[in-house]
Structure formats: structure tokens, C-alpha cells
Design an enzyme around this catalytic site. Structure first.
Site, PDB file in Angstrom:
ATOM      1  N   GLU A  41       0.798  -0.903   0.100  1.00  0.00           N
ATOM      2  CA  GLU A  41       0.188   0.038  -0.364  1.00  0.00           C
ATOM      3  C   GLU A  41       0.783   1.048  -0.011  1.00  0.00           C
ATOM      4  O   GLU A  41       0.991   2.321  -0.906  1.00  0.00           O
ATOM      5  CB  GLU A  41      -0.562  -0.219   1.585  1.00  0.00           C
ATOM      6  CG  GLU A  41      -1.900   1.589   0.955  1.00  0.00           C
ATOM      7  CD  GLU A  41      -3.019   0.911   2.255  1.00  0.00           C
ATOM      8  OE1 GLU A  41      -4.318   0.238   2.030  1.00  0.00           O
ATOM      9  OE2 GLU A  41      -2.584   1.311   2.901  1.00  0.00           O
ATOM     10  N   ARG A  79      -5.736  33.375 -17.315  1.00  0.00           N
ATOM     11  CA  ARG A  79      -6.224  34.600 -16.756  1.00  0.00           C
ATOM     12  C   ARG A  79      -5.478  35.750 -16.573  1.00  0.00           C
ATOM     13  O   ARG A  79      -4.080  35.610 -16.839  1.00  0.00           O
ATOM     14  CB  ARG A  79      -6.269  33.474 -15.229  1.00  0.00           C
ATOM     15  CG  ARG A  79      -6.803  34.480 -15.036  1.00  0.00           C
ATOM     16  CD  ARG A  79      -7.757  34.989 -14.399  1.00  0.00           C
ATOM     17  NE  ARG A  79      -8.510  35.885 -13.210  1.00  0.00           N
ATOM     18  CZ  ARG A  79      -9.241  36.424 -13.292  1.00  0.00           C
ATOM     19  NH1 ARG A  79     -10.136  37.088 -13.934  1.00  0.00           N
ATOM     20  NH2 ARG A  79      -9.765  37.430 -11.753  1.00  0.00           N
ATOM     21  N   GLN A 101       6.277  36.630 -11.530  1.00  0.00           N
ATOM     22  CA  GLN A 101       7.114  35.626 -10.332  1.00  0.00           C
ATOM     23  C   GLN A 101       6.282  34.948  -9.583  1.00  0.00           C
ATOM     24  O   GLN A 101       6.737  33.797  -9.342  1.00  0.00           O
ATOM     25  CB  GLN A 101       8.325  36.305  -9.970  1.00  0.00           C
ATOM     26  CG  GLN A 101       9.190  36.219 -11.789  1.00  0.00           C
ATOM     27  CD  GLN A 101      10.617  36.764 -11.799  1.00  0.00           C
ATOM     28  OE1 GLN A 101      11.352  37.026  -9.620  1.00  0.00           O
ATOM     29  NE2 GLN A 101      11.720  36.817 -12.127  1.00  0.00           N
TER      30      GLN A 101
END
Length: 337
Positions: free
Chosen positions: A201, A227, A238
Site C-alpha cells: 500500500e 487568466r 514570478q
């Protein structure tokens, strides 16, 4: 359907309908599943079924149990739940109170497990109980039993913060008679069975988060490219672009650690510290990247769906399969501390 796609049987033997894959190839498939499936909870439910439940049946089940359960687990016709955690026994499994006493040719289980993924819909429960209170590590036994046995009580789904596609609940055993053939391995071998299933797992399951982060990164880059604020793409700032670079660094670093852990498991080499490092890296990257993704997407990132759900689904990854603190203890021990 995950069963028809073979996801519920990736690392199970081919002769029972599984894919016969090793740990690394299993992880690669789960990574692709996490990348393509918007419901991380569903991917988690499948991975938990396969790695924490079907793997111990594959490697420790009696011939009768394998014949009865394994093909149906591989096909997804039976759903399995892993019932280990108790209210007072989480990281400290030595505090387990569920017991299994010998009775005739089998056992009788009594106790309650508090947090079992897939439990509300489980057909099979892989669980652990104390068979010899004086034997410590060697006093725990493992079982894979049908949930329809008398005395098995499956609780209602717990109201979780995330991973909604994976129902989790309590499991109670009340004078539950369990035939000998549902014992995994030998009596007293339960701790070893659990460690074995956790090895698979910890090494493989977290690949679903790699896939989720890859899908998330693509969404964030697309958003930052289109955007516009103050007359510029937000990706030109930045403060945004460097945050996205950091998301990629976390993702690809975690990816390499996970691949290494799976390769070591396949090669039967010491993988404990490698799996712990991988588990920390992936889970903490998933939380950090999801938080950054919400920040970059702004108000739209706070809506239900999309990165908002990814953040909720990532938070428990630092808890299950051994908390980040437990993983750091394993790494410290490997360093000789």
C-alpha cells in the site's frame, strides 16, 4: 467500471483473472487512474481494496479462501474492506482490543474497528485480532472473512472531509464465528501479514496522488496562461510562475521516490525506508500542491469540485497507511538513530 478495466486485479495472478503485475507496473496503472479519474476517492477505494485486502489474500490465503475470494476480488465482483484501526489503536497497533479465541475448528471474533475504507459496502473484510495477549507481536492473527458471516456488523458511512468516493465506516464483530480457512497465514502471523500489505500500500497506493497532481498541474498551467490581471497573463508574474515551478518540483521528486520504492519491492530488496520516504514525499506534496493550486485559481479554486476537492482529498494522505510522523520514525530507525 474499475473491475472491467482490470484495476481491481492489477497485481493479482493471471490465473484468477488478475493482471499479474509487479509493484512498479501496478503503481504506473494507478497513477494513470488518478490522472484520468476526477474522483480521487474512487481511485483510493480501488487501491485500498487491491493492496490492503486482495494482496494478503493472494499471498497468505488458504487454498479454499483463494478459490472462494480471489477471482471475485480481481474482477471487482466482491468489494473488500481493510479493518485494522480501532479507537485506541491507530499508530499503536499493540493497543488492539479486538480478540479472536479458538472455538472448535475455527475462531470467534469480538471487537470493533473504527475506520475501515469500503466497509459500508464490503463483501469481504480483512481484519486483525489478538489471539494470544501474552505474545506481543506474535499474538496477532489476520483474517479475510465474508461480511455476511453471523456477528459481522457494518456501520454507516462516516461523514468525512474528503475522499467522498470511498465510503468508510466501523465494523463490529459480536461472537462472530470464523472458520479456519479464513485465517491468513498461520495463527500469530497477523503482524507480518499487515506489514506485508502495508508495504504494497505505501509503495503503490500513493501513485493515485501522482496522477491527481499531474492533472492538477496541467489545469493550473492552463489557467495561468489565460487568466489576465493588470493587462498581463498571471503566469507572467514570478509570484505565480515560481509557485507553479515548485509544484512541478514536488511532483517529480515524489514520483521518482515512489518509483524507486516500488522497484525495490519488486526486487525483494530492503524497501522500508524507501517506502517511508516516498509516502512522506507524495502525501505532503499533494497537500502543498493542492493548497498552491487553490491560491493560484483564486476564488474559483475555493469552489466545490476541481482543486477544492483535490485539497480535501489530499489532507488525509498524511494520515492513512501510517502518519507522516510514523514514517519519519521508520526513516530515523533506518539511519540508526
Amino acid at each position: 467500471d474499475a473491475g472491467r478495466l482490470g484495476l481491481t486485479g492489477l497485481c493479482l495472478p493471471r490465473d484468477v483473472g488478475g493482471g499479474g503485475l509487479g509493484a512498479l507496473d501496478t503503481a504506473l496503472c494507478l497513477e494513470a487512474f488518478g490522472r484520468g479519474c476526477a474522483d480521487t476517492g474512487l481511485a483510493f477505494a480501488v487501491a485500498a481494496h487491491l493492496l490492503a485486502c486482495a494482496v494478503p489474500v493472494r499471498d497468505f490465503g488458504s487454498r479454499k479462501a483463494r478459490d472462494e475470494l480471489l477471482a471475485a476480488l480481481a474482477a471487482g465482483e466482491l468489494i473488500a474492506a481493510n479493518a485494522m484501526t480501532e479507537d485506541g489503536a491507530g499508530s499503536d497497533v499493540s493497543a488492539m482490543l479486538t480478540t479472536a479465541r479458538r472455538s472448535g475448528s475455527g475462531f470467534v471474533l469480538d471487537g470493533e474497528k473504527s475506520w475501515a475504507s469500503n466497509a459500508p459496502v464490503a463483501d469481504v473484510v480483512v481484519t486483525y485480532a489478538v489471539t494470544d495477549p501474552e505474545a506481543g507481536f506474535l499474538g496477532v492473527s489476520a483474517f479475510a472473512l465474508p461480511s455476511g458471516l453471523p456477528g459481522v456488523r457494518l456501520g454507516a458511512p462516516l461523514p468525512k472531509l474528503g475522499l467522498a468516493g470511498c465510503l468508510a465506516g466501523r465494523v463490529r464483530f459480536e461472537d462472530c464465528p470464523v472458520p479456519e480457512e479464513y485465517l491468513l497465514g498461520d495463527e500469530g502471523q497477523g503482524s507480518a501479514v499487515f506489514q506485508h500489505s502495508m508495504a504494497w500500500e505505501r509503495a503503490c497506493l500513493f501513485a493515485i496522488y501522482l496522477g491527481m497532481m499531474r492533472r492538477q498541474l496541467r489545469l493550473v498551467v492552463e489557467h495561468a496562461s489565460h487568466r489576465r490581471q493588470f493587462g498581463r497573463r498571471i503566469g507572467d508574474f514570478q509570484g505565480v510562475s515560481h509557485k507553479i515551478v515548485e509544484m512541478r518540483r514536488r511532483l517529480e521528486s515524489a514520483q521518482l521516490l515512489l518509483y524507486r520504492a516500488c522497484w525495490l519491492l519488486d526486487e525483494a530488496r530492503n524497501h522500508v525506508a524507501a517506502s517511508a520516504l516516498s509516502k512522506i514525499a507524495v502525501s505532503e506534496a499533494a497537500v502543498a500542491n493542492s493548497t498552491d493550486a487553490v491560491q493560484i485559481l483564486g476564488a474559483s479554486g475555493y469552489l466545490s469540485g476541481g482543486v477544492g476537492d483535490q485539497l480535501r482529498d489530499s489532507i488525509p494522505s498524511t494520515l492513512f497507511s501510517g502518519t507522516s510522523e510514523i514514517q519519519r520514525e521508520l526513516i530515523a530507525k533506518d539511519l540508526g538513530l
